[in-house]
Scaffold this motif. Sequence first.
Motif, mmCIF file in Angstrom:
data_model
loop_
_atom_site.group_PDB
_atom_site.id
_atom_site.type_symbol
_atom_site.label_atom_id
_atom_site.label_comp_id
_atom_site.label_asym_id
_atom_site.label_seq_id
_atom_site.Cartn_x
_atom_site.Cartn_y
_atom_site.Cartn_z
ATOM 1 N N TYR A 199 0.833 -1.204 0.000
ATOM 2 C CA TYR A 199 0.000 0.000 0.000
ATOM 3 C C TYR A 199 0.867 1.253 0.000
ATOM 4 O O TYR A 199 0.468 2.307 -0.510
ATOM 5 C CB TYR A 199 -0.931 -0.020 1.212
ATOM 6 C CG TYR A 199 -1.978 1.069 1.204
ATOM 7 C CD1 TYR A 199 -2.791 1.268 0.092
ATOM 8 C CD2 TYR A 199 -2.173 1.894 2.310
ATOM 9 C CE1 TYR A 199 -3.759 2.267 0.076
ATOM 10 C CE2 TYR A 199 -3.128 2.891 2.302
ATOM 11 C CZ TYR A 199 -3.919 3.073 1.181
ATOM 12 O OH TYR A 199 -4.866 4.061 1.167
ATOM 13 N N ALA A 200 2.078 1.147 0.568
ATOM 14 C CA ALA A 200 2.996 2.291 0.642
ATOM 15 C C ALA A 200 3.436 2.762 -0.740
ATOM 16 O O ALA A 200 3.942 3.887 -0.885
ATOM 17 C CB ALA A 200 4.222 1.926 1.478
ATOM 18 N N LYS A 201 3.241 1.931 -1.761
ATOM 19 C CA LYS A 201 3.555 2.348 -3.132
ATOM 20 C C LYS A 201 2.560 3.398 -3.610
ATOM 21 O O LYS A 201 2.832 4.146 -4.564
ATOM 22 C CB LYS A 201 3.555 1.139 -4.072
ATOM 23 C CG LYS A 201 4.616 0.097 -3.742
ATOM 24 C CD LYS A 201 4.581 -1.069 -4.711
ATOM 25 C CE LYS A 201 5.584 -2.143 -4.323
ATOM 26 N NZ LYS A 201 6.973 -1.665 -4.326
ATOM 27 N N ILE A 202 1.385 3.442 -2.963
ATOM 28 C CA ILE A 202 0.365 4.435 -3.294
ATOM 29 C C ILE A 202 0.398 5.587 -2.285
ATOM 30 O O ILE A 202 0.349 6.758 -2.664
ATOM 31 C CB ILE A 202 -1.037 3.783 -3.294
ATOM 32 C CG1 ILE A 202 -1.090 2.670 -4.344
ATOM 33 C CG2 ILE A 202 -2.124 4.814 -3.554
ATOM 34 C CD1 ILE A 202 -2.353 1.845 -4.298
ATOM 35 N N TYR B 37 5.806 2.518 13.050
ATOM 36 C CA TYR B 37 5.169 1.431 12.303
ATOM 37 C C TYR B 37 4.672 0.314 13.220
ATOM 38 O O TYR B 37 3.557 -0.195 13.053
ATOM 39 C CB TYR B 37 6.169 0.882 11.281
ATOM 40 C CG TYR B 37 5.572 -0.046 10.251
ATOM 41 C CD1 TYR B 37 4.331 0.191 9.679
ATOM 42 C CD2 TYR B 37 6.281 -1.169 9.825
ATOM 43 C CE1 TYR B 37 3.806 -0.649 8.715
ATOM 44 C CE2 TYR B 37 5.756 -2.023 8.858
ATOM 45 C CZ TYR B 37 4.513 -1.755 8.316
ATOM 46 O OH TYR B 37 3.988 -2.593 7.359
ATOM 47 N N LYS B 38 5.472 -0.048 14.207
ATOM 48 C CA LYS B 38 5.077 -1.130 15.117
ATOM 49 C C LYS B 38 3.867 -0.741 15.956
ATOM 50 O O LYS B 38 2.940 -1.544 16.140
ATOM 51 C CB LYS B 38 6.244 -1.522 16.007
ATOM 52 C CG LYS B 38 7.358 -2.262 15.286
ATOM 53 C CD LYS B 38 8.455 -2.695 16.244
ATOM 54 C CE LYS B 38 9.553 -3.448 15.485
ATOM 55 N NZ LYS B 38 10.667 -3.867 16.385
ATOM 56 N N THR B 39 3.879 0.485 16.467
ATOM 57 C CA THR B 39 2.736 0.910 17.289
ATOM 58 C C THR B 39 1.483 1.104 16.429
ATOM 59 O O THR B 39 0.367 1.008 16.930
ATOM 60 C CB THR B 39 3.058 2.204 18.057
ATOM 61 O OG1 THR B 39 3.539 3.209 17.139
ATOM 62 C CG2 THR B 39 4.115 1.955 19.118
ATOM 63 N N LEU B 40 1.662 1.367 15.139
ATOM 64 C CA LEU B 40 0.516 1.417 14.231
ATOM 65 C C LEU B 40 -0.194 0.067 14.209
ATOM 66 O O LEU B 40 -1.427 -0.005 14.249
ATOM 67 C CB LEU B 40 0.988 1.792 12.830
ATOM 68 C CG LEU B 40 -0.060 1.735 11.705
ATOM 69 C CD1 LEU B 40 -1.156 2.772 11.918
ATOM 70 C CD2 LEU B 40 0.601 1.945 10.345
ATOM 71 N N MET B 41 0.583 -0.994 14.175
ATOM 72 C CA MET B 41 0.012 -2.342 14.183
ATOM 73 C C MET B 41 -0.638 -2.660 15.528
ATOM 74 O O MET B 41 -1.769 -3.150 15.604
ATOM 75 C CB MET B 41 1.102 -3.380 13.889
ATOM 76 C CG MET B 41 1.729 -3.271 12.515
ATOM 77 S SD MET B 41 0.540 -3.594 11.191
ATOM 78 C CE MET B 41 0.944 -2.237 10.071
ATOM 79 N N LEU C 115 4.371 5.158 3.887
ATOM 80 C CA LEU C 115 4.137 4.719 5.264
ATOM 81 C C LEU C 115 4.185 5.877 6.245
ATOM 82 O O LEU C 115 3.430 5.911 7.223
ATOM 83 C CB LEU C 115 5.163 3.654 5.662
ATOM 84 C CG LEU C 115 4.928 2.240 5.122
ATOM 85 C CD1 LEU C 115 6.087 1.328 5.504
ATOM 86 C CD2 LEU C 115 3.614 1.671 5.647
ATOM 87 N N ASP C 116 5.081 6.817 6.017
ATOM 88 C CA ASP C 116 5.177 7.970 6.917
ATOM 89 C C ASP C 116 3.864 8.738 6.986
ATOM 90 O O ASP C 116 3.460 9.205 8.057
ATOM 91 C CB ASP C 116 6.297 8.911 6.458
ATOM 92 C CG ASP C 116 7.685 8.328 6.682
ATOM 93 O OD1 ASP C 116 7.782 7.344 7.453
ATOM 94 O OD2 ASP C 116 8.649 8.847 6.099
ATOM 95 N N GLN C 117 3.205 8.851 5.851
ATOM 96 C CA GLN C 117 1.918 9.548 5.822
ATOM 97 C C GLN C 117 0.835 8.742 6.530
ATOM 98 O O GLN C 117 -0.038 9.303 7.193
ATOM 99 C CB GLN C 117 1.509 9.846 4.383
ATOM 100 C CG GLN C 117 2.380 10.878 3.691
ATOM 101 C CD GLN C 117 1.857 11.251 2.324
ATOM 102 O OE1 GLN C 117 0.647 11.210 2.072
ATOM 103 N NE2 GLN C 117 2.760 11.614 1.421
ATOM 104 N N ILE C 118 0.892 7.422 6.364
ATOM 105 C CA ILE C 118 -0.074 6.553 7.044
ATOM 106 C C ILE C 118 0.091 6.669 8.555
ATOM 107 O O ILE C 118 -0.889 6.818 9.298
ATOM 108 C CB ILE C 118 0.102 5.088 6.598
ATOM 109 C CG1 ILE C 118 -0.204 4.937 5.108
ATOM 110 C CG2 ILE C 118 -0.802 4.165 7.423
ATOM 111 C CD1 ILE C 118 0.091 3.558 4.551
ATOM 112 N N ILE C 119 1.330 6.609 9.010
ATOM 113 C CA ILE C 119 1.621 6.718 10.446
ATOM 114 C C ILE C 119 1.189 8.082 10.971
ATOM 115 O O ILE C 119 0.604 8.196 12.055
ATOM 116 C CB ILE C 119 3.117 6.478 10.718
ATOM 117 C CG1 ILE C 119 3.480 5.028 10.381
ATOM 118 C CG2 ILE C 119 3.468 6.786 12.173
ATOM 119 C CD1 ILE C 119 4.972 4.755 10.327
ATOM 120 N N GLU C 120 1.451 9.134 10.187
ATOM 121 C CA GLU C 120 1.067 10.493 10.598
ATOM 122 C C GLU C 120 -0.444 10.618 10.718
ATOM 123 O O GLU C 120 -0.967 11.210 11.670
ATOM 124 C CB GLU C 120 1.598 11.505 9.590
ATOM 125 C CG GLU C 120 1.319 12.948 9.973
ATOM 126 C CD GLU C 120 1.851 13.938 8.953
ATOM 127 O OE1 GLU C 120 1.570 15.151 9.117
ATOM 128 O OE2 GLU C 120 2.527 13.509 7.994
#
Length: 199
Positions: A140-143, A163-167, A146-151
């Motif tokens: 999904y990070a190709k779209i 990333y780990k705490t996101l999970m 990951l930094d934006q997802i975490i933010e």
Amino acid sequence: MYTLSRKSFSTRNMVKISVLGVISMVLMFFDLSVWFAPPFLKLDISDLPSLIAAFAMGPMAGVITQFLKNILSFLIEGSSTGGVGEISNFLVGSVFVYIAGFIYYKKRTLKMAVIGLFVGVIMMSIFASISNYFVIFPLYAKILPLDQIIEMASKLNKYVVDYKTLMIYAVVPFNLLKGTVVSVITLLIYKKVSPILHD
């Protein structure tokens, strides 16, 4: 491993599975964002028809319903994730309904239904965490990086800092919540709708 029997492959059962797949796809449109996870993780009850199929016709019937749901959704609505979301939805949902259906189908009692759903929710949450961490989110990070997802997640959930705490604090609670909601509804309505699905 449990497989569909010849009886399960009957025309009548395949029609039932197809109808449940369509209902499941429609239910995907009725979704809600949750307060602790990224906006693209939507809470819905589209696993409900798959669970009903798994309980009534065996666990593989639930998996096929999951497959039809995601294929129909992809063909009709398209995908904002390049198909990644649909693949994840199918895999995670299939783990849930197969395990729950397998346990219940061996001995059809309320106790076994509760046990099956409980184990299914736990195993689904574990599988979702592992698959998302190693496969789905990197794809999904190709779209969306990951930094934006975490933010995005950290703005909603103060416990998400990497990333780990996101999970741990978003993906796991999301799947536990979704699985629990669908399980409760299944327990409430299954006996009312099951006569329609049995020959």
